[in-house]
Design an enzyme around this catalytic site. Structure first.
Site, short mmCIF file in Angstrom:
data_model
loop_
_atom_site.label_atom_id
_atom_site.label_comp_id
_atom_site.label_asym_id
_atom_site.label_seq_id
_atom_site.Cartn_x
_atom_site.Cartn_y
_atom_site.Cartn_z
N CYS A 79 14.26 -12.24 -17.28
CA CYS A 79 14.57 -13.15 -18.04
C CYS A 79 15.71 -14.25 -17.46
O CYS A 79 15.44 -14.97 -16.36
CB CYS A 79 15.00 -12.79 -19.46
SG CYS A 79 14.50 -14.33 -20.53
N HIS A 171 11.69 -8.77 -21.11
CA HIS A 171 12.83 -7.86 -21.29
C HIS A 171 12.26 -6.43 -21.34
O HIS A 171 12.15 -5.81 -22.25
CB HIS A 171 13.72 -7.96 -22.41
CG HIS A 171 14.48 -9.07 -22.49
ND1 HIS A 171 15.92 -9.26 -22.25
CD2 HIS A 171 14.21 -10.55 -22.66
CE1 HIS A 171 16.53 -10.30 -22.52
NE2 HIS A 171 15.36 -11.26 -22.53
N GLU A 173 13.69 -3.77 -20.73
CA GLU A 173 14.87 -2.59 -21.35
C GLU A 173 14.71 -2.61 -22.73
O GLU A 173 15.12 -1.48 -23.42
CB GLU A 173 16.17 -2.96 -20.63
CG GLU A 173 16.85 -4.19 -21.58
CD GLU A 173 16.45 -5.60 -21.25
OE1 GLU A 173 15.40 -5.78 -20.71
OE2 GLU A 173 16.72 -6.47 -21.74
N1 GLN Z 1 16.46 -18.99 -21.82
C1 GLN Z 1 17.68 -18.45 -20.99
C2 GLN Z 1 17.92 -19.15 -19.81
O1 GLN Z 1 17.26 -20.04 -19.29
C3 GLN Z 1 17.08 -17.11 -20.64
C4 GLN Z 1 16.81 -16.27 -22.25
C5 GLN Z 1 16.63 -14.58 -21.87
O2 GLN Z 1 17.57 -14.42 -21.03
N2 GLN Z 1 16.48 -13.91 -22.78
O3 GLN Z 1 18.82 -18.69 -19.26
#
Ligand code: GLN
Length: 188
Positions: A79, A171, A173
């Site tokens: 992410c 994610h 995890e």
């Molecule tokens: N929207 C976040 C970003 O751009 C990432 C979101 C997340 O890691 N769950 O940093």
């Protein structure tokens, strides 16, 4: 036995550490550059990429992480970690680690789909589809030749790898399914 760090400046750290231990590796919460030496690989977790970048700079973990990856160590970005490891962020000049030849779109699934779960097929992972949790997730809009696309939703690439760098927009995890983590560790 492999030792895997989790960058612990901000974001989802403890679930990653639990997952690492559950596959029989050693997990380390990483806050200082000195800790990188003992690691085979590092997870850059989800969180807020802007905050994480600022803290990485502050604690001298930005350039040191680039050196870490160049020396042949693995990095798994989930992410916000997928954003930070990219070559570039679409529509932004913000600096990235450039560990994988991707362009990413932050918050790419839009407001209505702020958070969602999807069953996806991941290349290289056997068995049932992977349950993927997306939270304000980015996606990969462009990849270089060296990059292997592992999963997509519609036209949006959500998992990819290049050498020992693995990235997911979701994610892994959070679901207890450790197959992607094992895919990462197997290459280290
Ligand atoms: N929207 C976040 C970003 O751009 C990432 C979101 C997340 O890691 N769950 O940093």
């Amino acid at each position: 036995m492999k030792t895997i760090g989790v960058l612990a400046l901000q974001g989802a750290v403890s679930e990653h550490l639990k997952a690492i231990e559950s596959v029989g590796a050693t997990g380390v919460a990483v806050k200082h550059p000195d800790q990188l030496e003992q690691l085979d690989g590092l997870i850059i977790p989800g969180g807020e990429s802007t905050t994480m970048r600022r803290l990485m700079k502050k604690y001298d973990l930005f350039e040191t992480l680039q050196t870490f990856a160049k020396s042949g160590k693995g990095v798994f970005g989930t992410c916000a970690g997928l954003v930070l490891t990219a070559r570039a962020i679409d529509g932004s000049q913000d600096e990235t680690l450039q560990l994988i030849d991707t362009t990413v779109v932050r918050n790419g699934f839009g407001r209505q789909k702020d958070s969602f779960e999807a069953m996806i097929e991941v290349k290289g992972i056997e068995g049932p589809a992977f349950s993927a949790v997306f939270i304000r997730a980015p996606y990969i809009s462009a990849t270089g030749e060296q990059v292997e696309i592992l999963a997509s939703i519609d036209d949006k690439c959500v998992a990819a790898r290049q050498g020992k760098t693995l990235v997911t927009a979701f994610h892994p995890e959070l679901t207890g399914d450790t197959r992607l983590l094992e895919l990462f560790i197997d290459r280290l």
